[in-house]
Write a protein that holds these residues in place. Structure first.
Motif, mmCIF file in Angstrom:
data_model
loop_
_atom_site.group_PDB
_atom_site.id
_atom_site.type_symbol
_atom_site.label_atom_id
_atom_site.label_comp_id
_atom_site.label_asym_id
_atom_site.label_seq_id
_atom_site.Cartn_x
_atom_site.Cartn_y
_atom_site.Cartn_z
ATOM 1 N N TYR A 185 0.838 -1.206 0.000
ATOM 2 C CA TYR A 185 0.000 0.000 0.000
ATOM 3 C C TYR A 185 0.873 1.256 0.000
ATOM 4 C CZ TYR A 185 -3.905 -3.122 1.230
ATOM 5 O OH TYR A 185 -4.847 -4.127 1.254
ATOM 6 N N ILE A 186 1.928 1.217 0.798
ATOM 7 C CA ILE A 186 2.847 2.375 0.865
ATOM 8 C C ILE A 186 3.471 2.593 -0.511
ATOM 9 C CG2 ILE A 186 4.856 3.365 2.031
ATOM 10 C CD1 ILE A 186 2.793 2.660 4.086
ATOM 11 N N GLU A 187 3.854 1.480 -1.128
ATOM 12 C CA GLU A 187 4.485 1.579 -2.457
ATOM 13 C C GLU A 187 3.519 2.113 -3.505
ATOM 14 O OE1 GLU A 187 7.337 -2.269 -1.573
ATOM 15 O OE2 GLU A 187 5.790 -2.424 -3.126
ATOM 16 N N GLN A 188 2.233 1.804 -3.333
ATOM 17 C CA GLN A 188 1.255 2.170 -4.377
ATOM 18 C C GLN A 188 0.629 3.554 -4.192
ATOM 19 O OE1 GLN A 188 -1.508 -1.035 -5.230
ATOM 20 N NE2 GLN A 188 0.140 -2.459 -5.721
ATOM 21 N N ILE A 189 1.065 4.307 -3.176
ATOM 22 C CA ILE A 189 0.589 5.701 -3.073
ATOM 23 C C ILE A 189 1.705 6.673 -3.431
ATOM 24 C CG2 ILE A 189 -1.353 5.368 -1.473
ATOM 25 C CD1 ILE A 189 0.462 6.343 0.822
ATOM 26 N N LYS A 190 1.278 7.846 -3.926
ATOM 27 C CA LYS A 190 2.232 8.901 -4.296
ATOM 28 C C LYS A 190 2.783 9.574 -3.043
ATOM 29 C CE LYS A 190 -0.399 10.067 -8.434
ATOM 30 N NZ LYS A 190 -1.370 11.011 -9.011
ATOM 31 N N CYS A 191 3.841 10.316 -3.244
ATOM 32 C CA CYS A 191 4.371 11.148 -2.170
ATOM 33 C C CYS A 191 3.320 12.223 -1.885
ATOM 34 C CB CYS A 191 5.670 11.775 -2.631
ATOM 35 S SG CYS A 191 6.875 11.797 -1.351
ATOM 36 N N GLY A 192 3.022 12.452 -0.635
ATOM 37 C CA GLY A 192 1.989 13.435 -0.272
ATOM 38 C C GLY A 192 0.618 12.796 -0.090
ATOM 39 N N ALA A 193 0.503 11.517 -0.444
ATOM 40 C CA ALA A 193 -0.788 10.828 -0.349
ATOM 41 C C ALA A 193 -0.931 10.124 1.005
ATOM 42 C CB ALA A 193 -0.930 9.821 -1.473
ATOM 43 N N ARG A 194 -2.159 9.712 1.273
ATOM 44 C CA ARG A 194 -2.447 9.076 2.563
ATOM 45 C C ARG A 194 -3.013 7.668 2.427
ATOM 46 N NH1 ARG A 194 -5.267 13.843 6.178
ATOM 47 N NH2 ARG A 194 -3.496 15.268 6.129
ATOM 48 N N LEU A 195 -2.709 6.872 3.430
ATOM 49 C CA LEU A 195 -3.301 5.542 3.558
ATOM 50 C C LEU A 195 -4.168 5.564 4.815
ATOM 51 C CD1 LEU A 195 -3.470 2.397 3.100
ATOM 52 C CD2 LEU A 195 -1.379 2.227 4.463
ATOM 53 N N VAL A 196 -5.448 5.212 4.665
ATOM 54 C CA VAL A 196 -6.350 5.171 5.813
ATOM 55 C C VAL A 196 -6.705 3.709 6.052
ATOM 56 C CG1 VAL A 196 -8.595 5.921 6.709
ATOM 57 C CG2 VAL A 196 -7.250 7.461 5.260
ATOM 58 N N ILE A 197 -6.367 3.205 7.240
ATOM 59 C CA ILE A 197 -6.472 1.759 7.459
ATOM 60 C C ILE A 197 -6.798 1.422 8.919
ATOM 61 C CG2 ILE A 197 -3.918 1.627 7.708
ATOM 62 C CD1 ILE A 197 -4.068 -1.173 6.392
ATOM 63 N N PRO A 198 -7.818 0.559 9.146
ATOM 64 C CA PRO A 198 -8.074 0.089 10.507
ATOM 65 C C PRO A 198 -7.112 -1.051 10.815
ATOM 66 C CG PRO A 198 -9.939 -0.379 9.013
ATOM 67 C CD PRO A 198 -8.761 -0.030 8.176
ATOM 68 N N ARG A 199 -6.252 -0.842 11.794
ATOM 69 C CA ARG A 199 -5.191 -1.799 12.062
ATOM 70 C C ARG A 199 -5.304 -2.316 13.488
ATOM 71 N NH1 ARG A 199 0.715 0.188 13.268
ATOM 72 N NH2 ARG A 199 -0.617 1.857 14.021
ATOM 73 N N GLY A 200 -5.189 -3.634 13.656
ATOM 74 C CA GLY A 200 -5.280 -4.186 15.004
ATOM 75 C C GLY A 200 -5.527 -5.679 14.988
ATOM 76 N N THR A 201 -6.400 -6.137 15.905
ATOM 77 C CA THR A 201 -6.723 -7.557 15.976
ATOM 78 C C THR A 201 -8.021 -7.791 15.202
ATOM 79 O OG1 THR A 201 -8.132 -7.321 17.918
ATOM 80 C CG2 THR A 201 -5.775 -7.595 18.318
ATOM 81 N N MET A 202 -8.464 -9.050 15.172
ATOM 82 C CA MET A 202 -9.716 -9.354 14.473
ATOM 83 C C MET A 202 -10.898 -8.707 15.177
ATOM 84 S SD MET A 202 -10.337 -12.719 12.533
ATOM 85 C CE MET A 202 -9.176 -13.626 11.547
ATOM 86 N N LEU A 203 -10.766 -8.486 16.491
ATOM 87 C CA LEU A 203 -11.907 -7.994 17.272
ATOM 88 C C LEU A 203 -11.966 -6.476 17.409
ATOM 89 C CD1 LEU A 203 -12.073 -10.646 20.138
ATOM 90 C CD2 LEU A 203 -13.431 -10.529 18.038
ATOM 91 N N SER A 204 -10.808 -5.823 17.428
ATOM 92 C CA SER A 204 -10.850 -4.362 17.536
ATOM 93 C C SER A 204 -9.599 -3.746 16.921
ATOM 94 C CB SER A 204 -11.030 -3.932 18.987
ATOM 95 O OG SER A 204 -9.803 -3.887 19.635
ATOM 96 N N GLN A 205 -9.802 -2.573 16.359
ATOM 97 C CA GLN A 205 -8.714 -1.916 15.636
ATOM 98 C C GLN A 205 -8.623 -0.437 15.990
ATOM 99 O OE1 GLN A 205 -11.470 -3.069 13.344
ATOM 100 N NE2 GLN A 205 -10.874 -5.108 13.995
#
Ligand code: SAH
Length: 213
Positions: free
Chosen positions: A160-180
């Protein structure tokens, strides 16, 4: 049922009152007919303040969460955005009212087909769908001006980091299966800058670089 009235009420009571202030985001929420993106039996519940089942064990997110994630992308209007997890197509539809092109990947063919049919019917022709494993991104159309992941991820994928431009953002819920934790990552010349927005709960991101199927 007056869906337009319900929709405007949703925008004021669930979004504006909680701090969603990007006008482009609010306009998109006033325009997109959310009740068309939920199964018919939930038509009357489409503008309520919670997620809803969309079949195949998946859900359409709470309106506020869709708005918050969209606002986190910091959109100007000319972007090309990649979404992982098309689901009902609602998040992609919101994005399509704001940006130039939306690419979206869904692993469950039936959901992708339903969303595709709806986009054709509504004439939302700047949304491009694909069935596949979104944990690998969509290299063909990269780099993107932003990537939004709408399923719970065990990590932040390098792809995902590789596929975005410089200045762009990645929005992602990160954590366990139960809560992020909803995380926003900005890619700059000087490195990656992460900020944690809030706690959240999404269905799992299943795939090669996600949870095992
Ligand atoms: N954005 C959607 C929310 C969908 S819920 C909406 O607006 O309705 C998350 C979706 O991610 C589910 O449909 C699930 O099937 C899908 N998903 C899970 N893992 C995936 C993967 N590896 N690639 C693509 N889609 C995935």
């Amino acid at each position: 049922m007056d869906f337009t009235e319900l929709r405007n009420k949703m925008v004021e009571e669930q979004l504006v009152s909680r701090g969603i202030c990007d006008d482009k985001v609010l306009q998109a929420f006033r325009a997109v007919e959310r009740h068309l993106f939920v199964p018919p039996e939930y038509n009357g519940n489409a503008y309520e303040d919670h997620p809803l089942p969309i079949g195949e064990g998946q859900t359409i997110s709470q309106p506020y969460m869709v708005a918050l994630m969209t606002q986190c992308l910091n959109l100007g209007g000319n972007e090309k955005i990649l979404e992982i997890g098309t689901g009902s197509g609602y998040q992609a539809a919101i994005l399509s009212r704001i940006v130039k092109e939306v690419y979206s990947i869904e692993r469950i063919p039936l959901l992708a087909q339903k969303a595709e049919r709806l986009f054709v019917r509504l004439g939302y022709n700047n949304v491009h769908l694909k069935v596949g494993d979104g944990t690998l991104g969509w290299g063909e159309h990269a780099p993107y001006d932003g990537i939004i992941v709408t399923a719970a991820s065990p990590k932040i994928q390098k792809t995902y980091i590789e596929q975005i431009k410089c200045g762009a953002r990645l929005v992602i819920p990160r954590g366990t299966m139960l809560s992020q934790v909803l995380t926003v990552l900005e890619k700059r010349e000087t490195g990656l800058y992460a900020s944690d927005i809030c706690g959240c709960t999404f269905v799992p991101l299943l795939g090669k670089e996600g949870w095992k199927e």
